[in-house]
Design an enzyme around this catalytic site. Structure first.
Site, mmCIF file in Angstrom:
data_model
loop_
_atom_site.group_PDB
_atom_site.id
_atom_site.type_symbol
_atom_site.label_atom_id
_atom_site.label_comp_id
_atom_site.label_asym_id
_atom_site.label_seq_id
_atom_site.Cartn_x
_atom_site.Cartn_y
_atom_site.Cartn_z
ATOM 1 N N GLU A 49 54.268 18.411 18.693
ATOM 2 C CA GLU A 49 55.094 18.834 19.497
ATOM 3 C C GLU A 49 54.914 20.255 18.892
ATOM 4 O OE1 GLU A 49 57.509 17.757 22.437
ATOM 5 O OE2 GLU A 49 58.671 19.187 22.749
ATOM 6 N N TYR B 97 58.163 19.849 29.505
ATOM 7 C CA TYR B 97 58.591 18.321 29.277
ATOM 8 C C TYR B 97 57.261 17.303 29.609
ATOM 9 C CZ TYR B 97 63.282 20.273 31.184
ATOM 10 O OH TYR B 97 64.435 20.993 31.074
ATOM 11 N N ARG B 98 57.748 16.614 28.295
ATOM 12 C CA ARG B 98 56.237 15.863 27.375
ATOM 13 C C ARG B 98 55.809 15.091 28.593
ATOM 14 N NH1 ARG B 98 58.263 13.067 21.543
ATOM 15 N NH2 ARG B 98 58.273 15.170 20.849
ATOM 16 N N ASP B 99 56.474 14.701 29.685
ATOM 17 C CA ASP B 99 56.383 13.279 30.899
ATOM 18 C C ASP B 99 55.437 14.648 32.207
ATOM 19 O OD1 ASP B 99 57.633 14.617 31.877
ATOM 20 O OD2 ASP B 99 59.014 12.994 32.849
ATOM 21 N N ALA C 62 51.791 15.518 30.155
ATOM 22 C CA ALA C 62 50.830 14.785 30.287
ATOM 23 C C ALA C 62 50.556 14.633 31.076
ATOM 24 C CB ALA C 62 51.699 12.875 29.159
#
Ligand SMILES: Cc1cc2nc3c(=O)[nH]c(=O)nc-3n(C[C@H](O)[C@H](O)[C@H](O)COP(=O)(O)OP(=O)(O)OC[C@H]3O[C@@H](n4cnc5c(N)ncnc54)[C@H](O)[C@@H]3O)c2cc1C
Length: 529
Positions: free
Chosen positions: A331, A354-356, A359
Site C-alpha cells: 500500500e 480504506y482497504r476494504d 478492494a
C-alpha cells in the site's frame, strides 16, 4: 505487454488530467452499498456451524467452517504423556511468538517455542509497507486511536486499541534498541509515511522490506535467549486438565516423524493467519503456513472467535504475470502517488481510502466490465506506478521500493516505466481468538497474541497496525504469563475429545484439522507415533 497496448494508451493519455485531480470522498451510504454489494465478506458464501462458542452465530467462510468442524489429527488411541515438560509453551515462529519469548527471557521460566516451519517462516517476514506508531509532531495516541477506530468500522475492542496506540512509540524504541534499522531522513529523524485511512504520516518502514528487517531483529535476539526452539514441529491439538484449563499441546515432530506431548503451565498461541485457506478461490499474499491452525485449536477448547467472518482482501495483489498472482504490492506505493485506474483510463476512487472499500471498488470495476483481462483470463485494474517517478523525480520508485522492482524484473516488467495490474488478494484475518488486554483467552492457561486474535482491528485493519500489534501484544502476553503463571496440571485430551463427540452427534466430518499446509502440498499424512 503488447496485449494491453490499447488500455495502456488510454491510461497514459489520461495521466496529466488525473495527476492532481482531487477525489470526492464517498458518502457513508455509498461506502455501505459498495461493501455490501462487492466485498467478499458479504458474498453470502459463508455458513455458520452448530457446535462451539460461536454456534449458529457467525457466518464463517466455508473453508474455515469445514476446518472448525474437522476431525482431530490425533489418532483415536493416542494417549498424551508428558514427553516434554516446560513452564511456557509458545506455539508459532513469527513476530508475536518471538516478542513473547523475548519478554519471558530472564524470568527464570523454562520456555519452549514450537514452530511449524523454521523460526521466522511467517507472515511477519513478508511484511512490506511498515509499522504505525504515533511519533510525528502532529500526532498522538488519541489520533492513532481515532483513525484506527474509524477504519475498523467502530467495531474494534476499545481496550485493546487503547493499549496498541499508547504503546506504539515504546514498541519502536524497543525494536530500535534490539537493532532494527528503520528508514530515517537526512536530519536523522524517522521517516514517516502516510498510510491509507491515517490522518497524518505515521508509518515507519525499512524500504519495502520492513517485515524482513523486523523478523531478522526478533529472530536474532530470540536465538540469544534461553528459549528452547523446536522447528518443524506443528501443534496438532491443545491439551487440558479436564477441568477447563489448558495444560499443554501435542506436537508433530516432523524431523523424527513422531507425536510428542508437551506439559506446560501456560500456552501461548501465536500461529498467525489463514490466507492459505484461499476463501472463494482468492489468491493470497500469505506465507505457506498460514492455514488458520490456531483458530481450530482454540475453538476446540471453547474460545470464541471474535469477528470470525471478517477478512481483509488487500486491494493491491498482483494479477499479472500469473506467477506473481496474489503477491502483495504494498500500500505504501499508493501513499507516494500510484493511482488505481480502470480500462477506460479513469481513476475511479481515492487510492488511499480504506482497504476494504478500495478492494470492493476494484472488484466492482472488474465485475462491471471496466477491468483489464490478461491473456490467461485473469482480470484486474492498473496501478499507475510510473506516476511515482513523474511526481517525485526519476529513481524514486527504485530507491523506496527495491523489493517490488526486484520481484517484477525477472518478468521484464519495470514498474517505474510500466503500470502493474492488480486485483484484491486474501491478506489478513481481521477476526480471531477473543482475548483481553493481557492476551488472556477465555480459557485458563491459554493466551493468544498477534494475527490469530480478533477484536483489535474491528472489521478492517489499517496498514501498519498489525506489525505494531505483534510487538505490543506479543510482549504483553509474555509479561502477563510471568505475572499469572498457573500451577502445572494434568495434560489430557478431554476438551478436544468432548468437542469431537459434540460434532459427531450431528455428523461425521471427512476433513482433518488443523490443516497445517495448503491442500496442494498434499501433506495430509497421519504422523507416526
Ligand atoms: C505480504 C504481507 C505483507 C504485509 N505487510 C504488512 C505491513 O506492511 N504492515 C503491517 O502492519 N502488517 C503487514 N502484514 C501483516 C503482518 O505481517 C502479519 O499480520 C503479522 O506479521 C502476523 O504476525 P504473527 O506473529 O501473528 O503471525 P506470523 O508472523 O504469520 O507467525 C505465525 C507463525 O506460526 C506458525 N504456525 C502456524 N500454525 C502453527 C502450528 N500449528 N504449530 C506451530 N506453529 C504454527 C507459522 O509457521 C508462523 O511461524 C503483511 C502480511 C503479509 C502476508
Amino acid at each position: 505487454m503488447e496485449w494491453a497496448r490499447d488500455s495502456l494508451k488510454r491510461l497514459e493519455d489520461s495521466r496529466e488530467a488525473r495527476r492532481n485531480a482531487v477525489h470526492e470522498e464517498l458518502s457513508q451510504e455509498e461506502v455501505d452499498r459498495l461493501l455490501q454489494e462487492h466485498h467478499p465478506d458479504h458474498s453470502g458464501k459463508g455458513r455458520s456451524i452448530a457446535v462451539g462458542a460461536n454456534a449458529n452465530a457467525t457466518a464463517f467462510p466455508i473453508e474455515l467452517a469445514d476446518l472448525l468442524e474437522s476431525k482431530s489429527r490425533l489418532p483415536d488411541d493416542y494417549v498424551p504423556a508428558a514427553d516434554i515438560e516446560t513452564d511456557v509453551l509458545i506455539i508459532g515462529g513469527g513476530g508475536a511468538a518471538c516478542s513473547a519469548a523475548l519478554a519471558l527471557n530472564e524470568s527464570g521460566l523454562k520456555t519452549l517455542l514450537c514452530a511449524k516451519l523454521r523460526l521466522g517462516d511467517s507472515n511477519t517476514v513478508m511484511a512490506e509497507g511498515g509499522i504505525q506508531a504515533a511519533l510525528g509532531p502532529e500526532d498522538s495516541a488519541q489520533r492513532h486511536f481515532a483513525d484506527s477506530l474509524v477504519g475498523g468500522h467502530g467495531k474494534n475492542d476499545p481496550q485493546l486499541l487503547k493499549r496498541l496506540c499508547e504503546q506504539g512509540p515504546e514498541g519502536i524504541r524497543w525494536l530500535t534498541e534490539l537493532g532494527c534499522l528503520f528508514d530515517v531522513t537526512e536530519e536523522g529523524m524517522f521517516r514517516l509515511r502516510l498510510g491509507g485511512g491515517a490522518s497524518v504520516p505515521r508509518v515507519l518502514a525499512c524500504r519495502d522490506y520492513t517485515g524482513l528487517e523486523i523478523m531478522r531483529t526478533l529472530k536474532d535476539a530470540t536465538r540469544l535467549t534461553t528459549t528452547e526452539i523446536m522447528e518443524d514441529c506443528p501443534a496438532l491439538e491443545l491439551l487440558d486438565d479436564g477441568a477447563g484449563q489448558v495444560s499443554g499441546a501435542t506436537i508433530w515432530n516432523r524431523q523424527k516423524n513422531c507425536l510428542q506431548s508437551v506439559s506446560a503451565r501456560a500456552v501461548l498461541l501465536a500461529t498467525g493467519g489463514a490466507g492459505q485457506l484461499r476463501f472463494q478461490q482468492f489468491g493470497t499474499s500469505n506465507h505457506v503456513g498460514a492455514t488458520g491452525d490456531g483458530l481450530v485449536l482454540a475453538y476446540r477448547q471453547g474460545c470464541h472467535l471474535e469477528h470470525g467472518g471478517s477478512f481483509q482482501y488487500h486491494p493491491s495483489g498482483s494479477c499479472y504475470p500469473e506467477a506473481m498472482s496474489g503477491r502483495l504490492v504494498t500500500e505504501a506505493i499508493r501513499s507516494v502517488g500510484a493511482q488505481v485506474v480502470n480500462n477506460e483510463g479513469h481513476c475511479f476512487i481515492n487510492e488511499l481510502t480504506y482497504r476494504d472499500v478500495l478492494a470492493a471498488a476494484i472488484i466492482r470495476e472488474v465485475r462491471e466490465g471496466r477491468g483489464i483481462q490478461t491473456p490467461a483470463g485473469s482480470c484486474g485494474v492498473w496501478l499507475d506506478t510510473p506516476l511515482i517517478d513523474i511526481k517525485h523525480g526519476a529513481g524514486t520508485l527504485q530507491k523506496q521500493f527495491p523489493g517490488i522492482v526486484h520481484r517484477f524484473a525477472p518478468f521484464g516488467i519495470d514498474p517505474s516505466q510500466t503500470p502493474i495490474l492488480i486485483y484484491p488478494t486474501l491478506h489478513y484475518q481481521n477476526g480471531g481468538v477473543r482475548v483481553d488486554e493481557w492476551c488472556r483467552t477465555e480459557i485458563n492457561g491459554l493466551w493468544a497474541a498477534g494475527e490469530v486474535t480478533g477484536g483489535l482491528h474491528g472489521t478492517n485493519r489499517l496498514m501498519g497496525n498489525s506489525l505494531l500489534d505483534i510487538i505490543t501484544f506479543g510482549r504483553r502476553a509474555g509479561e502477563s504469563i510471568k505475572a499469572q503463571l498457573p500451577e502445572r496440571k494434568a495434560a489430557t485430551r478431554s476438551a478436544a475429545d468432548r468437542f469431537q463427540r459434540d460434532l459427531q452427534k450431528l455428523s461425521e466430518s471427512s476433513v482433518q484439522g488443523p490443516q497445517l499446509f495448503p491442500v496442494e502440498m498434499n501433506m495430509n499424512a497421519t504422523p507416526g507415533q
